[in-house]
Write an enzyme that holds these catalytic residues in place. Structure first.
Site, mmCIF file in Angstrom:
data_model
loop_
_atom_site.group_PDB
_atom_site.id
_atom_site.type_symbol
_atom_site.label_atom_id
_atom_site.label_comp_id
_atom_site.label_asym_id
_atom_site.label_seq_id
_atom_site.Cartn_x
_atom_site.Cartn_y
_atom_site.Cartn_z
ATOM 1 N N PRO A 191 -42.003 -25.581 45.879
ATOM 2 C CA PRO A 191 -42.780 -25.514 47.129
ATOM 3 C C PRO A 191 -42.351 -24.411 48.091
ATOM 4 O O PRO A 191 -42.981 -24.234 49.132
ATOM 5 C CB PRO A 191 -42.558 -26.898 47.754
ATOM 6 C CG PRO A 191 -41.314 -27.418 47.135
ATOM 7 C CD PRO A 191 -41.197 -26.803 45.787
ATOM 8 N N TYR B 252 -47.476 -14.364 50.862
ATOM 9 C CA TYR B 252 -47.430 -15.640 51.584
ATOM 10 C C TYR B 252 -48.819 -16.025 52.114
ATOM 11 O O TYR B 252 -49.224 -17.188 52.007
ATOM 12 C CB TYR B 252 -46.426 -15.554 52.735
ATOM 13 C CG TYR B 252 -45.977 -16.901 53.240
ATOM 14 C CD1 TYR B 252 -44.834 -17.515 52.743
ATOM 15 C CD2 TYR B 252 -46.710 -17.583 54.219
ATOM 16 C CE1 TYR B 252 -44.431 -18.765 53.190
ATOM 17 C CE2 TYR B 252 -46.314 -18.823 54.669
ATOM 18 C CZ TYR B 252 -45.177 -19.406 54.159
ATOM 19 O OH TYR B 252 -44.781 -20.650 54.599
ATOM 20 N N LYS C 137 -47.393 -22.665 47.715
ATOM 21 C CA LYS C 137 -48.505 -22.182 46.894
ATOM 22 C C LYS C 137 -49.242 -23.254 46.088
ATOM 23 O O LYS C 137 -50.337 -23.018 45.593
ATOM 24 C CB LYS C 137 -47.982 -21.123 45.898
ATOM 25 C CG LYS C 137 -47.618 -19.810 46.557
ATOM 26 C CD LYS C 137 -48.850 -19.022 46.934
ATOM 27 C CE LYS C 137 -48.594 -17.926 47.923
ATOM 28 N NZ LYS C 137 -48.966 -18.213 49.304
ATOM 29 N N HIS D 43 -51.032 -19.994 62.192
ATOM 30 C CA HIS D 43 -49.732 -19.326 62.350
ATOM 31 C C HIS D 43 -49.861 -17.843 62.005
ATOM 32 O O HIS D 43 -50.303 -17.493 60.924
ATOM 33 C CB HIS D 43 -48.688 -19.970 61.429
ATOM 34 C CG HIS D 43 -48.204 -21.289 61.939
ATOM 35 N ND1 HIS D 43 -47.102 -21.929 61.437
ATOM 36 C CD2 HIS D 43 -48.671 -22.075 62.947
ATOM 37 C CE1 HIS D 43 -46.913 -23.062 62.094
ATOM 38 N NE2 HIS D 43 -47.855 -23.177 62.998
ATOM 39 N N TYR E 234 -37.633 -20.920 57.747
ATOM 40 C CA TYR E 234 -36.934 -20.983 56.459
ATOM 41 C C TYR E 234 -35.461 -20.695 56.732
ATOM 42 O O TYR E 234 -35.146 -19.674 57.351
ATOM 43 C CB TYR E 234 -37.500 -19.939 55.489
ATOM 44 C CG TYR E 234 -38.852 -20.321 54.924
ATOM 45 C CD1 TYR E 234 -38.959 -20.872 53.656
ATOM 46 C CD2 TYR E 234 -40.019 -20.144 55.653
ATOM 47 C CE1 TYR E 234 -40.186 -21.239 53.127
ATOM 48 C CE2 TYR E 234 -41.257 -20.512 55.146
ATOM 49 C CZ TYR E 234 -41.330 -21.058 53.879
ATOM 50 O OH TYR E 234 -42.552 -21.433 53.371
#
Ligand SMILES: Cc1cc2nc3c(=O)[nH]c(=O)nc-3n(C[C@H](O)[C@H](O)[C@H](O)COP(=O)(O)OP(=O)(O)OC[C@H]3O[C@@H](n4cnc5c(N)ncnc54)[C@H](O)[C@@H]3O)c2cc1C
Length: 420
Positions: A323, A415, A327, A103, A231
């Protein structure tokens, strides 16, 4: 805490192995001595074991569950580039590169309007979707192929004498009491494990934040709603659209801590999820029967230090993150990278420096991931006790992150994973 002084003579490789290449229960006699006794066959324990085996450092993994049980746990799915590199180093990256989904970015829906954070453009890096279950399976198979010993269904595992020169681990297996003497104990036994609890009284400093909600996760065999994760920040609460493969989706909705899975039949889940999505995602969503559903509470937790004499903690044994930042598994991997290198320095270069610095090095990275996971959680969830001021600041934070290249880059940099 006394540092480790010199490795002494390298121990010979021991005899007891898993014949037949099965990633199942150990067969044959169990050894009485090894170099590193690893407690826990989750990703941290298996990855450490594999990295050490590749460099000729003998180790035995003791796991209290069966291999099937370990493989049945549906957990993480998003892998940083550093974790991919480490899995390659461990020789288990082949299927990941074949089947993993790379991604370049992620999407954030704020109250019905979708935005994109382009990781590749902002950082030059990407993340990979590949399930924790698959990583675990690859590691188990590689361990069996390398004749590494894993003792599944090891009961009452107890690390002992790790403050001295000759640690040992006691356990019970198939009705018999056993003991392994070792140079080091690696506590890779997760949040509820025995290693952290075995540290001397008063030697552990814990830091914790428990969030007032959980995540209800649903796994199903339908195509993901989007090629990238979405998200979702909405007035009804947070939701995450994730996936495991082009035909398997993983969705989460923020739920109350008091909820149970029985409160959430599939229809209610899909109905609630749809209300938290943007119009395009709502139209594209393909629903189907769940194949797994579970509720996870959200918690931030760090135990310091990560070393007690000759016992070292790695992964969830030492820290937990909510979550939201993906990580948990990646932190377990970076701990293992530091620890494996430290063991290799000790055995191959006769230097205890890496072991002496392990706790401080690992914790420096852990705290940055803790901060990021807390920040993502705070920015994207509904907090029942939030007042008007809190909600306005939360909205401003999102507006800033999505509108500023500098702030987007900061999100992206964390991220995709900070370097180690
Ligand atoms: C429900 C759930 C969902 C999650 N979802 C995500 C996610 O979406 N993204 C993400 O990044 N992270 C997620 N995580 C976190 C991630 O799965 C963990 O960070 C990761 O598993 C850590 O690996 P570990 O090897 O340190 O610990 P674990 O995977 O917990 O492995 C520890 C192992 O030690 C064994 N063990 C425990 N006690 C003993 C004992 N006394 N003796 C012998 N063996 C013992 C356990 O059986 C287990 O196999 C999730 C975690 C949970 C619980």
């Amino acid at each position: 805490m006394s540092p480790v002084h010199g490795p002494g003579p390298l121990l010979g490789r021991i005899g007891a192995r898993e014949p037949g290449g099965h990633a199942g229960a150990a067969q044959g006699d169990t050894p009485t001595r090894t170099q590193v006794a690893i407690i826990g066959a989750g990703p941290a324990g298996l990855l450490l074991g594999q990295l050490l085996l590749r460099h000729g450092v003998d180790n035995v993994v003791l796991e209290r569950q069966t291999a099937e049980h370990v493989l049945g746990r549906i957990r993480a799915g998003l892998i940083e580039q550093g974790t991919v590199d480490l899995l390659d180093e461990a020789g288990v990256g082949e299927r990941l590169h074949r089947e993993g989904l790379v991604h370049d970015g992620t999407q954030i829906n704020v109250d019905g309007v979708r935005h994109r954070i382009d990781f590749k453009a902002l950082t030059g890096k990407t993340v990979t979707v590949y399930g924790q279950t698959e990583i675990t399976r690859d590691l188990m198979e590689a361990r069996a192929a390398a004749s590494g010993l894993t003792v599944y269904e090891a009961e009452n595992v107890t690390p002992a004498d790790f403050q001295g020169e000759r640690p040992r681990v006691r356990y019970r297996h198939k009705g018999k009491d056993k003991e392994i003497e070792c140079d080091f104990v690696a506590g890779c036994d997760g949040f509820h494990g025995i290693c952290r609890q075995s540290a001397p009284a008063g030697s552990v400093q814990s830091y914790e934040r428990v969030y007032p909600f959980g995540w209800l996760g649903l796994l199903c065999d339908t195509p993901p709603v989007s090629e990238e994760l979405i998200y979702n920040r909405s007035a009804r609460g947070f939701a995450l659209c994730s996936m495991r493969s082009p035909s398997r989706s993983r969705y989460y909705v923020q739920c109350s801590l008091g909820d149970s899975v029985e409160d959430w039949p599939d229809e209610r889940f899909w109905d609630e999820l749809k209300q938290r999505l943007d119009p395009q995602a709502r139209a594209d969503l393909v629903t189907g029967p769940s194949i797994e559903k579970s509720i996870a509470p959200l918690r931030s937790f760090v135990a310091e230090p990560m070393r007690f004499g000759r016992m070292f903690l790695a992964g969830d044994a030492a820290h937990i993150v909510p979550p939201t930042g993906a990580k948990g598994l990646n932190l377990a991997a970076s701990d293992v990278a530091f620890l494996a290198r430290a063991f290799l320095e000790f055995y191959k270069e006769n230097s205890p420096a890496g072991l002496d610095h392990y706790s401080a090095r690992a914790l420096a990275r852990v705290w940055k991931a803790e901060r990021f996971s807390w920040w993502m959680t705070t920015m994207l969830h509904n907090f029942d006790d939030a007042g008007g001021f809190d909600r306005k600041v939360q909205a401003a934070e999102l507006d800033y992150v999505l509108g500023s290249r500098a702030a987007s880059t900061s999100l992206a940099e964390n991220y995709v994973g900070l370097p180690y």
